[in-house]
Design an enzyme around this catalytic site. Structure first.
Site, PDB file in Angstrom:
ATOM      1  N   SER A 106       0.540  -0.626  -0.276  1.00 31.31           N
ATOM      2  CA  SER A 106       0.151   0.297  -0.483  1.00 31.31           C
ATOM      3  C   SER A 106       0.630   1.233  -0.207  1.00 31.31           C
ATOM      4  O   SER A 106       0.391   2.769  -0.424  1.00 31.31           O
ATOM      5  CB  SER A 106      -0.808   0.139   1.551  1.00 31.31           C
ATOM      6  N   ARG A 107       2.358   1.159  -0.071  1.00 33.21           N
ATOM      7  CA  ARG A 107       2.971   2.279   0.510  1.00 33.21           C
ATOM      8  C   ARG A 107       4.258   2.238   0.073  1.00 33.21           C
ATOM      9  O   ARG A 107       4.898   1.019  -0.054  1.00 33.21           O
ATOM     10  CB  ARG A 107       2.915   2.852   1.945  1.00 33.21           C
TER      11      ARG A 107
ATOM     12  N   ALA B 175       6.667  -6.198   3.520  1.00 28.27           N
ATOM     13  CA  ALA B 175       5.644  -5.582   4.907  1.00 28.27           C
ATOM     14  C   ALA B 175       6.687  -5.796   5.876  1.00 28.27           C
ATOM     15  O   ALA B 175       7.116  -6.091   6.094  1.00 28.27           O
ATOM     16  CB  ALA B 175       4.377  -6.688   5.190  1.00 28.27           C
TER      17      ALA B 175
ATOM     18  N   TYR C  10      15.492  -4.720  15.804  1.00 28.50           N
ATOM     19  CA  TYR C  10      14.203  -5.011  13.682  1.00 28.50           C
ATOM     20  C   TYR C  10      16.126  -5.170  13.236  1.00 28.50           C
ATOM     21  O   TYR C  10      15.666  -6.113  11.942  1.00 28.50           O
ATOM     22  CB  TYR C  10      14.340  -3.022  13.417  1.00 28.50           C
TER      23      TYR C  10
HETATM   24  P1  NDP Z   1       6.282   1.742   4.650  1.00 27.60           P
HETATM   25  O1  NDP Z   1       6.029   2.107   6.046  1.00 27.60           O
HETATM   26  O2  NDP Z   1       6.683   2.324   4.279  1.00 27.60           O
HETATM   27  O3  NDP Z   1       5.473   0.920   4.099  1.00 27.60           O
HETATM   28  C1  NDP Z   1       5.469  -0.182   5.095  1.00 27.60           C
HETATM   29  C2  NDP Z   1       3.942  -1.219   4.093  1.00 27.60           C
HETATM   30  O4  NDP Z   1       4.495  -2.850   4.897  1.00 27.60           O
HETATM   31  C3  NDP Z   1       2.692  -0.426   4.233  1.00 27.60           C
HETATM   32  O5  NDP Z   1       1.992  -0.598   3.136  1.00 27.60           O
HETATM   33  C4  NDP Z   1       1.730  -1.489   5.635  1.00 27.60           C
HETATM   34  O6  NDP Z   1       1.039  -1.182   5.109  1.00 27.60           O
HETATM   35  C5  NDP Z   1       2.030  -2.515   5.422  1.00 27.60           C
HETATM   36  N1  NDP Z   1       3.005  -2.932   7.163  1.00 27.60           N
HETATM   37  C6  NDP Z   1       3.231  -3.132   7.881  1.00 27.60           C
HETATM   38  N2  NDP Z   1       2.813  -3.459   8.746  1.00 27.60           N
HETATM   39  C7  NDP Z   1       2.178  -4.927   8.023  1.00 27.60           C
HETATM   40  C8  NDP Z   1       1.578  -5.767   8.664  1.00 27.60           C
HETATM   41  N3  NDP Z   1       1.728  -6.816   9.678  1.00 27.60           N
HETATM   42  N4  NDP Z   1       0.637  -6.734   7.772  1.00 27.60           N
HETATM   43  C9  NDP Z   1       0.844  -6.670   6.547  1.00 27.60           C
HETATM   44  N5  NDP Z   1       0.956  -5.372   6.163  1.00 27.60           N
HETATM   45  C10 NDP Z   1       2.078  -4.544   7.074  1.00 27.60           C
HETATM   46  O7  NDP Z   1       8.088   1.025   4.962  1.00 27.60           O
HETATM   47  P2  NDP Z   1       9.445   0.895   3.282  1.00 27.60           P
HETATM   48  O8  NDP Z   1       8.205   0.890   1.767  1.00 27.60           O
HETATM   49  O9  NDP Z   1      10.100   1.512   3.895  1.00 27.60           O
HETATM   50  O10 NDP Z   1       9.382  -0.205   3.751  1.00 27.60           O
HETATM   51  C11 NDP Z   1       9.175  -1.489   2.653  1.00 27.60           C
HETATM   52  C12 NDP Z   1      10.125  -3.224   3.161  1.00 27.60           C
HETATM   53  O11 NDP Z   1      11.646  -2.533   3.344  1.00 27.60           O
HETATM   54  C13 NDP Z   1       9.916  -2.855   4.843  1.00 27.60           C
HETATM   55  O12 NDP Z   1      10.475  -3.918   5.518  1.00 27.60           O
HETATM   56  C14 NDP Z   1      11.173  -1.938   5.512  1.00 27.60           C
HETATM   57  O13 NDP Z   1      12.009  -2.998   6.815  1.00 27.60           O
HETATM   58  C15 NDP Z   1      12.791  -2.223   4.291  1.00 27.60           C
HETATM   59  N6  NDP Z   1      13.321  -1.322   4.904  1.00 27.60           N
HETATM   60  C16 NDP Z   1      13.070  -0.455   4.282  1.00 27.60           C
HETATM   61  C17 NDP Z   1      14.119   0.801   4.162  1.00 27.60           C
HETATM   62  C18 NDP Z   1      14.263   2.550   3.930  1.00 27.60           C
HETATM   63  O14 NDP Z   1      15.576   2.747   4.460  1.00 27.60           O
HETATM   64  N7  NDP Z   1      12.892   2.643   3.637  1.00 27.60           N
HETATM   65  C19 NDP Z   1      15.667   0.616   4.786  1.00 27.60           C
HETATM   66  C20 NDP Z   1      15.939  -0.696   5.019  1.00 27.60           C
HETATM   67  C21 NDP Z   1      14.563  -1.898   4.578  1.00 27.60           C
HETATM   68  P3  NDP Z   1      -0.350  -1.204   6.181  1.00 27.60           P
HETATM   69  O15 NDP Z   1       0.689  -0.451   7.838  1.00 27.60           O
HETATM   70  O16 NDP Z   1      -1.806  -0.530   5.855  1.00 27.60           O
HETATM   71  O17 NDP Z   1      -0.547  -2.597   7.332  1.00 27.60           O
END
Ligand code: NDP
Length: 238
Positions: free
Chosen positions: A11-12, A85, A149
């Site tokens: 979603s994001r 996620a 984490y």
């Molecule tokens: P965002 O916070 O932008 O997006 C996270 C996404 O995960 C959202 O769609 C959220 O939707 C979903 N989500 C979170 N918890 C759950 C759950 N329990 N069940 C289903 N969906 C879930 O994060 P990023 O796009 O930045 O991160 C994506 C991945 O990349 C993650 O695993 C993060 O750890 C990893 N990452 C990101 C980095 C960065 O710099 N951005 C760096 C390194 C790794 P909703 O809340 O509606 O459930």
């Protein structure tokens, strides 16, 4: 029939960019996250018309199983699974609350295990099936203030390599993509200027840049059990 791709956390951020790219490349998308409105909004913004949204918490076994059963019944067999996620609850270990420790491990590590397990049976029936899990550079290198984490992301490396071995004979590939700092909600509020000195390319990455690397792994028929780092060189300096 076009390939069916399931993007958890679509979603994001990174997951949404992956969903957009895969839709542009002709896949049918199933976008999964907890917030129904945000998931529907992402689906509505995708190229093409055959995409669907599912609200599901990947850390909850029964929800995951129910969601993937419905996906198989209503959309068909899964070709691609992307596990994006993830949550972070950054704190020094001494100050970490047990509930935050559990939620990070359950979402980032257990959640990925549950969705892989739920998708595999369906993936056995598709040619060229592939999974990409999303780790983090801190899972490889560690980071003060991110013990839990980091542990959840380090766990994904062992999980990905092991699963790749388990399912290789069925021609299903499993890889881990490891981002550095990427502009998303997760990094909003970080002191970006302080971090830039440690990134050789001198900037944060964009979700679309990660999405292209995810697509590369999904479409590379002879790559499995690998870790691909997409971090502007950050881990070289860690
Ligand atoms: P965002 O916070 O932008 O997006 C996270 C996404 O995960 C959202 O769609 C959220 O939707 C979903 N989500 C979170 N918890 C759950 C759950 N329990 N069940 C289903 N969906 C879930 O994060 P990023 O796009 O930045 O991160 C994506 C991945 O990349 C993650 O695993 C993060 O750890 C990893 N990452 C990101 C980095 C960065 O710099 N951005 C760096 C390194 C790794 P909703 O809340 O509606 O459930």
């Amino acid at each position: 029939m076009s390939r069916l791709a399931v993007v958890c956390g679509g979603s994001r951020g990174i997951g949404r960019a992956v969903s957009r790219l895969l839709a542009e490349r002709g896949c049918r998308l199933v976008v999964v996250s907890r917030n129904e409105d945000a998931t529907q909004a992402t689906v509505a913004s995708l190229h093409g018309a055959e995409h669907v949204a599912f609200s599901c918490d990947v850390s909850k076994e029964q929800e995951v199983q129910k969601t993937f059963n419905t996906i198989q019944k209503t959309c068909g067999n899964i070709s691609y699974l992307v596990n994006a996620a993830g949550i972070n609850r950054d704190a020094l270990l001494l100050r970490s609350k047990p509930e935050d420790m559990v939620s990070q491990l359950h979402t980032n590590l257990l959640g990925t295990m549950l969705t892989c397990r739920a998708a595999l049976r369906s993936m056995l029936h598709t040619k060229g099936a592939a999974i990409v899990n999303i780790g983090s550079v801190v899972g490889l290198k560690g980071n003060a203030g991110q013990c839990v984490y980091s542990a959840s992301k380090a766990g994904l490396e062992g999980f990905t390599r092991s699963l790749a071995k388990e399912v290789a004979s069925r021609q299903i590939r499993v890889n881990l993509l490891v981002p550095g700092f990427i502009h998303t909600d997760m990094t909003t509020g970080l002191e970006e200027q302080d971090k830039l000195r440690s990134i050789p390319l001198g900037r944060f990455g964009e979700p679309e840049e990660v999405a292209h690397a995810v697509l590369f792994l999904l479409e590379s028929p002879y790559i499995t059990g690998q870790v691909l780092v997409v971090d502007g060189g950050l881990q070289l300096a860690m």
